[in-house]
Scaffold this active site. Structure first.
Site, PDB file in Angstrom:
ATOM      1  CE  LYS A 166      43.725  51.414  47.766  1.00  0.00           C
ATOM      2  NZ  LYS A 166      45.126  51.287  47.333  1.00  0.00           N
ATOM      3  CB  THR A 167      46.350  46.235  45.747  1.00  0.00           C
ATOM      4  OG1 THR A 167      46.395  47.300  46.709  1.00  0.00           O
ATOM      5  CG2 THR A 167      47.751  45.933  45.263  1.00  0.00           C
ATOM      6  CG  ASP A 178      46.679  52.931  44.883  1.00  0.00           C
ATOM      7  OD1 ASP A 178      45.445  53.046  45.046  1.00  0.00           O
ATOM      8  OD2 ASP A 178      47.377  52.148  45.545  1.00  0.00           O
ATOM      9  CD  GLU A 179      45.577  54.778  49.080  1.00  0.00           C
ATOM     10  OE1 GLU A 179      44.597  55.509  49.298  1.00  0.00           O
ATOM     11  OE2 GLU A 179      45.731  53.672  49.621  1.00  0.00           O
ATOM     12  CD  GLN A 198      39.818  53.988  52.843  1.00  0.00           C
ATOM     13  OE1 GLN A 198      40.735  53.562  53.544  1.00  0.00           O
ATOM     14  NE2 GLN A 198      39.382  53.344  51.775  1.00  0.00           N
ATOM     15  NE  ARG A 219      41.767  51.058  57.918  1.00  0.00           N
ATOM     16  CZ  ARG A 219      41.695  50.982  56.600  1.00  0.00           C
ATOM     17  NH1 ARG A 219      42.660  50.395  55.925  1.00  0.00           N
ATOM     18  NH2 ARG A 219      40.659  51.454  55.932  1.00  0.00           N
TER      19      ARG A 219
END
Length: 683
Positions: free
Chosen positions: A32-33, A221-222, A252, A619
């Protein structure tokens, strides 16, 4: 310039959908970044002015990384362009709080504040609350931190239309006094940064319109972590041009306990019916075994936007499941596994992470790691900025920037000792409350001299002269006025100068038990001083000082970011690990009562606990190990434990007995029997 064809089809779709509202559902590890940065560069390549692009995220670290990537990818014609002020034209990439600081610096005068306001951190807020409590009878024994949390909840509830603040008259009175105390010091707290911006937008449409015209393309973002006030801020800014792109993953969303509202993502169509939804499901981090297990767990949540992660990273090793007698055995074997991996497979310590639900679980792990001589980094230890010498130094800086900041002045007035005793400061504080002015204003009044002995008066005069003389170097002859200090003033030299003048170094050496401890504290300050001037060319010293202090208050994760680069095993809670990744992950203590936590079970919030387990699993890049214990020590007593019900949601064909992979049997026959009976225990 980036190559659009280097992106997968879904990523390309997300990058090229620039007009109108867009929701990018970005699963864990789906890049996504990269998509966000490519989208920003794509907008500029299309002709959108960089200064009209706003990107908002939750940490300064993420904002800095995003800006670095954008700079690397920008076409030279854009990167070399400068605005009318002579500065390079850049998009604004920042956190919500940094954005609000930027807006308030320009417009806060509409609300009765000065542009040079200071931002109080938690300890300074507690100091204000403690002072208020001392003035109200019958409130002895009240925990100022708990009261501060209650005041924060009241403020964040009261701003919503139709919702009244808490009706407890004492708390309402304390909140009013708290806000007045901050205003008198031209200070704001973290809550105020967003709430005052919302108030500004509501009461001053001209300020809102100026911000809307500046920020025509907005990316968040997020987005699943936004709360109600952050959503309101985004809506205020984007509702006119409607070019808003939010990036997030409802799977998330793990911060509901601190105000995050998953409905902001799930119900986006209620506010932007024409929103385009793009799903990113190709994972670039993990093996398919890990992803299939994570998918199987998270699909049990009903209230979610469906998505299914997959990868081209191969099948991968099965997930190792360990069952232990107690938490001491769990810690010992996990460390043995890490050491075996390091020695037999040449896998460094830094490639391993141990994840747990609560901070209390770190104790046996730290003990085992130390015993084995394994270096580790515990994320969430004491912050660099909480150390005494750093707080003293920052107290000086805040006081020079704003002498009416009582909290900072009271902290450093007698550090090092200069004849201003606690009794003197209490008397000055009382006088300031009677006169409804700051402590520094009282110090400057000649009529206060009748209240003190000649020696104390001399000490007060010396202190006032020192403050005015020192701050004048940075603030200029018109201290506190627009324009401020010159661009040629070195904050580093200025800071070292006043610390030498007050003999602070000698005081640190004298106050520590060993010379090494004193030198360490001195080194900490010197390390921080070297960063004060930043890279702002031609900016006044007063503005550089404002920026330096704001960055420190807003950037709580700076030390963690620095220390996690060491060759060491990472110990971290599941809540702190989002956004990180490690080749080899151990998720320990997956037991009923820990995950899901007892508190969440009582409130019926199992979905968020399942999302937390999903975040922990995703993770891992190469191997994932999960463990639970038959007993766990609590207050010195071994308490029976049962496996988490989430474990039965893992497909059995993806699991292997961890003892089969270990360099030797896990430990005892009892431990093996626990594992063999696990499926029976959890049904």
């Amino acid at each position: 310039m980036f190559d659009i064809h280097s992106l997968n089809p879904q990523q390309r779709d997300a990058v090229q959908a620039t007009e109108g509202p867009v929701l990018i559902l970005a699963g864990a590890g789906t890049g996504k970044t990269r998509v966000i940065t490519c989208r920003i560069v794509h907008l500029m390549a299309k002709g959108v002015a960089p200064e009209n692009i706003l990107g908002v995220t939750f940490t300064n670290k993420a904002a800095r990384e995003m800006m670095e990537r954008v700079r690397e990818m920008m076409p030279k014609s854009i990167s070399r362009a400068k605005g009318s002020d002579g500065k390079p034209r850049r998009p604004i990439l920042c956190t919500f709080h940094s954005l609000c600081v930027r807006i308030l610096r320009e417009h806060i005068h509409h609300l009765g504040y000065k542009a040079g306001f200071v931002i109080y951190d938690e300890s300074e807020q507690v100091g204000v609350v403690r002072k208020i409590l001392s003035q109200i009878s019958g409130l002895k024994g009240v925990d100022p931190r708990e009261l501060l949390s209650a005041l924060s909840r009241m403020k964040n509830t009261a701003w919503k239309e139709g919702v009244a603040p808490e009706e407890d008259p004492i708390r309402v009175r304390i909140l009013e006094r708290y806000q007045r105390a901050l205003h008198a010091c031209n200070a704001v707290d973290f809550d105020d940064l967003i709430l005052l911006t919302l108030r500004l937008f509501k009461e001053h449409p001209e300020a809102l319109e100026a911000c809307r015209e500046r920020f025509r393309y907005i990316m968040v973002d997020e987005y699943q972590d936004t709360n109600a006030s952050q959503f309101a801020l985004v809506k205020y800014l984007s509702v006119k041009h409607r070019n808003v792109c939010v990036v997030g993953d409802d799977d998330q969303s793990i911060y509901g306990w601190r105000g995050a509202e998953i409905g902001n993502l799930l119900n986006l169509e209620d506010h932007f019916p024409e929103v385009k939804v793009v799903k990113l499901e190709q994972n670039y981090r993990s093996t398919n075994v890990i992803l299939e297990a994570a998918n199987a767990v998270i699909q049990r949540n009903v209230r979610r936007r469906p998505k299914k992660l997959w990868s081209e990273n191969g099948r991968g090793d099965p997930i190792s499941m360990f069952a232990f007698v107690d938490d001491d055995e769990e810690a010992r074997v996990v460390v043995e596994e890490i050491e075996f991996s390091r020695m037999a497979r040449q896998v460094g310590w830094r490639e391993h992470a141990i994840l747990f639900r609560t901070n209390a679980q770190s104790r046996p792990l730290e003990t085992a790691l130390r015993k084995a001589g394994v270096r580790y980094h515990l994320v969430g230890g004491q912050s660099f900025f909480d150390r005494r010498e750093i707080r003293d130094f920052l107290g000086y800086l805040k006081m020079f920037l704003n002498p009416n900041d009582d909290n900072s002045l009271l902290r450093i007035a007698n550090v090092p000792p200069r004849g201003l005793s606690d009794g003197t400061m209490e008397k000055l504080l009382g006088l300031s409350q009677e006169r409804e002015s700051s402590v520094f204003a009282v110090m400057r009044h000649t009529d206060m001299e009748r209240q003190f002995s000649p020696r104390t008066v001399e000490s007060l005069r010396d202190f006032v002269n020192f403050v005015e003389r020192t701050r004048a170097i940075v603030m200029g002859s018109g201290a506190g006025e627009a324009g401020g200090g010159g661009a040629d003033v070195s904050l580093k030299d200025w800071a070292l100068g006043f610390l030498d003048e007050v003999e602070y170094w000698a005081d640190l050496r004298k106050s520590e038990k060993t010379p090494e401890a004193g030198e360490n504290r001195i080194r900490n300050i010197r390390d921080l001083v070297t960063t004060m001037d930043g890279d702002s060319v031609g900016v006044g010293a007063d503005k550089r000082l404002e920026t330096f202090l704001a960055d420190i208050v807003l950037d709580g994760g700076r030390e963690t970011e620095k220390e996690t680069t060491q060759e060491a095993v990472t110990l971290i809670t599941m809540h702190s690990c989002k956004g990180l990744e490690f080749p080899h992950v151990f998720v320990v203590g997956v037991e009923d009562g820990l995950l899901p936590h007892t508190n969440s079970k009582e409130t019926g919030n199992l979905d968020e606990e399942r999302r937390l387990f999903y975040v922990a699993m995703t993770r891992a890049k190469k191997t994932l190990s999960i463990s639970h214990c038959g007993g766990r020590k609590k207050y010195g007593t071994l308490t029976p434990c049962h496996p988490s019900p989430f474990l039965k949601e893992l497909p059995e064909e993806l699991i292997q007995d961890g003892s089969e992979r270990a360099k030797k049997p896990v430990n005892t026959g009892e431990s093996k029997n626990l594992f063999a009976s696990m499926r029976e225990l959890i049904g």
